[in-house]
Motif scaffolding. Structure first.
Motif, mmCIF file in Angstrom:
data_model
loop_
_atom_site.group_PDB
_atom_site.id
_atom_site.type_symbol
_atom_site.label_atom_id
_atom_site.label_comp_id
_atom_site.label_asym_id
_atom_site.label_seq_id
_atom_site.Cartn_x
_atom_site.Cartn_y
_atom_site.Cartn_z
ATOM 1 N N ARG A 1 9.144 -39.098 -23.514
ATOM 2 C CA ARG A 1 10.379 -40.287 -23.275
ATOM 3 C C ARG A 1 9.969 -41.313 -23.063
ATOM 4 N N SER B 1 16.669 -44.818 -23.182
ATOM 5 C CA SER B 1 15.500 -43.791 -23.185
ATOM 6 C C SER B 1 15.458 -43.426 -24.460
ATOM 7 N N GLU B 2 14.565 -43.396 -25.237
ATOM 8 C CA GLU B 2 14.134 -42.587 -26.383
ATOM 9 C C GLU B 2 13.404 -41.275 -26.160
ATOM 10 N N ILE B 3 14.014 -40.288 -26.722
ATOM 11 C CA ILE B 3 13.205 -38.715 -26.632
ATOM 12 C C ILE B 3 12.793 -38.399 -27.862
ATOM 13 N N ASN C 1 16.004 -31.964 -22.636
ATOM 14 C CA ASN C 1 15.959 -33.309 -23.002
ATOM 15 C C ASN C 1 17.158 -33.570 -24.316
#
Lengths: 429, 233
Positions: A322, A334-336, A360
């Motif tokens: 993340r 947030s980038e997952i 996630n």
């Protein structure tokens, strides 16, 4: 208040989470200077493939070159400032073309064509002026396929910056028999209504899971127990959820390792080596590729999360990460992402995918309660109910060796104390 | 500070006869004719061979067909039965009757919310939801627990289901697509979710319909989520 007054060894002032001026200073002194994660090389496989990425407050483009290198450019036309790509990712062919006046640029950012170039003769904006090209990130480097950029020339190299935290990428890649991972081209994005530091502190906070996530842990544990009684064993993904309800003592027995620059590791063996045929097949592939000794070293690493401060939480044994992109003091994107181990069996991927989907995804049964905590935390800190945030748990118990700080207690707030040590160094530099 | 004149406006200076000539028509801008290049093409003739824009039609989507038309009263009954079933499904969610909702699924029932419309397999795909009945039971247990902290704030949903189109009907299996719009209230904010349902319904020996697969393609499934989804859509 000055930075020196905001951070004490055992507590920090609420302003570091809430104050706009502090946030602006963080963008300038930390995010727009240090090495920031852009993405994985496999996100931009072919020449002209690009991914838009934000570094601090700067809109950037990570783009694959004709010579197969990866470049990071400012997403800005040098003519009138219009952004050159308007979406998150795509392929731009052999050039970037501005949608406003058709200025065009090679994939490395140098100018390709200026419309009505005659009109610029005798001005300082002729094509031999480097300012006619797209500005580049001062430094771009990668480690095992993970691309980073720094917007300034000076400072440590990428490997110096990562230090021991590079184990995040080694641990992930070493689990592939060819030593490489490939991105799965799906990025979940979830907005956090809290300061970015809440997430970074939470990731190595081993006391919170059995409190925050008790509802999911207990519910999953109940179903897992029933399946075990019926079938003898339960798939690993029930364990992913039920383990969140472990006792305080169990979490306290876990260790944290805290590195310079605020990086850190929360150790914990995730029970990823059951003796089922899929796991054994994967292990046999690693033994064949690396020999028994090294394969055992790779497989027996005890890692739950590795943090690359101030933006990355890597869950290397399950090939996911993340990445934070702060937007405001109380807003963080947030980038997952998750990855496939090249050359590993499909079953190994599917095992990690369960974690990606259950923990996630935007329908997470875990982070739903984290996000609630952080938003309430942000509101609490904006109040006049108190000025300080406490990091006193196991204070005085820390042990420092060669710049690395250890604690014998997994639940020690040494994690936050170490992060703020790095934060202060950045902010006072 | 300049004062705004309150009396008569000052006369505009006369530009004289040269100004009149300047405005005379000399150039007529016309659209590019035939094979001539546009301005942009003149400096970038191929306009760079690049993929079509993501917003236009990056993925080839299946051409929708109209649903099966009811020609007999028996067929009309099936259409109405399926519609009522889909409305019930949505109402059970809105009224938070989790177990009654789970009971709509047959033993092998799956609830799946893929990330992209191109995905075809619920297992092995990155998904927003991918749950069999055991996983549904865990989710139900979670939100029902007194310490499910994120369930504390005021939280309600409201679904609308429409465009119910039967795709195939047999004695034992019905495939139906429909569209939904869900508004969700959380604390004092409202979020919107919309998209397409695809249901595979099984008719059991008792004659009742059960869900074998509820596939939910949200039109905003790839957008940034402002907070997350706690319960099925």
């Amino acid at each position: 208040m000055k930075v020196e007054q905001l951070v004490e060894p055992d507590r920090v002032h609420k302003h570091v989470y809430t104050d706009q001026a502090i946030f602006d200073a963080e963008m300038e002194k930390i995010w727009e200077r240090t090495w920031v994660y852009c993405g994985h090389e496999s996100q931009v496989k072919a020449s002209g493939d690009y991914y838009a990425v934000t570094i601090g407050r700067q809109p950037m483009i990570m783009v694959r070159q004709g010579d197969s290198s990866v470049q990071v450019l400012y997403n800005r036309c040098p003519h009138r400032g219009v952004q050159l790509v308007g979406n998150l990712h795509g392929n731009t062919g052999t050039s970037f073309v501005c949608s406003y006046h058709a200025w065009s640029f090679h994939l490395n950012g140098t100018v390709r064509a200026i419309p009505l170039a005659k009109g610029y003769e005798g001005t300082r904006m002729t094509r031999d002026n480097p300012d006619c090209g797209m500005k580049r990130a001062a430094r771009v480097d990668s480690y095992r396929g993970f691309v980073f950029a720094s917007l300034v020339d000076e400072g440590p190299s990428l490997t110096e910056f990562l230090g021991e935290a590079r184990i995040a990428f080694d641990d992930m890649c070493d689990r592939s028999p060819v030593g490489e991972v490939e991105v799965v081209p799906v990025c979940h994005r979830v907005m956090q209504h809290s300061n970015w530091k809440f997430f970074m502190e939470n990731q190595l906070d081993a006391l919170h899971p059995s409190v925050t996530h008790q509802s999911t842990g207990i519910s999953a544990g109940r179903v897992e127990k029933r399946i075990k009684a019926e079938r003898g064993s339960a798939p690993l993904y029930y364990h992913y959820l039920s383990t969140f309800a472990s006792s305080f003592e169990q979490w306290d027995a876990v260790q944290t390792i805290n590195f310079p620059y605020g990086h850190g590791i929360l150790k914990a063996y995730m029970g990823l080596r059951p003796q089922d045929p899929d796991t054994l097949e994967h292990e046999a592939l690693l033994v064949k590729a690396y020999g028994a000794e090294r394969a055992e070293e790779y497989l027996s690493r005890s890692i739950h999360h590795v943090l690359v401060y101030p933006y990355l939480s890597v869950q290397s044994p399950l090939q996911q990460l993340r990445c934070l992109r702060p937007i405001a003091p109380n807003k963080t994107q947030s980038e997952i992402w998750h990855f496939r181990l090249k050359g590993a069996p499909e079953a190994t991927y599917r095992r990690s995918l369960w974690y990606y989907n259950l923990v996630n995804s935007p329908a997470t049964m875990i982070n739903a309660d984290d996000l609630e905590n952080w938003a309430k935390g942000q509101w609490g800190l904006q109040s006049n109910g108190g000025d300080w945030v406490s990091f006193h748990r196991w204070y005085g118990d820390d042990r420092e060796e060669n710049g690395v700080t250890y604690s014998n207690h997994g639940t020690s707030e040494v994690v936050m104390r170490n992060q703020f040590r790095a934060w202060t160094q950045y902010m006072l530099a | 500070m300049n004062k705004i004149p309150s009396s008569a406006p000052q006369a505009i200076p006369n530009a004289g006869p040269d100004f009149e000539r300047l405005l005379g028509q000399e150039v007529v801008i016309e659209a590019t004719q035939g094979s001539a290049l546009t301005g942009a093409q003149s400096i970038e003739p191929d306009h760079s061979p690049r993929a079509s824009q993501a917003g236009s039609s990056a993925q080839v989507r299946q051409l929708p067909r109209a649903g099966i038309l009811s020609r007999t009263s028996a067929e009309a009954d099936v259409q109405r039965e399926v519609e009522q079933f889909l409305y019930l499904q949505a109402e059970l969610l809105d009224s938070k009757h989790w177990q009654a909702w789970i009971d709509l699924f047959d033993a092998q029932g799956v609830y799946w919310m893929p990330v992209m419309p191109e995905q075809i397999e619920w297992e092995g795909s990155p998904s927003i939801f991918a749950e069999d009945k055991l996983m549904m039971e865990i989710r139900k247990g979670r939100v029902s627990h007194p310490n499910a902290w994120s369930q504390a704030p005021m939280w309600e949903t409201n679904h609308l289901v429409s465009h119910v189109a039967l795709e195939s009907v047999s004695d034992t299996e019905i495939c139906v697509r429909s569209r939904f719009h869900m508004m969700e209230l959380r604390r004092d904010s409202v979020r919107h979710f919309g998209g397409r349902y695809q249901h595979t319904l099984i008719r059991g020996n008792d004659g009742a319909l059960r869900i074998r697969l509820q596939r939910v393609d949200m039109f905003n499934g790839q957008a940034s989520f402002d907070y997350v989804l706690q319960i099925w859509v």
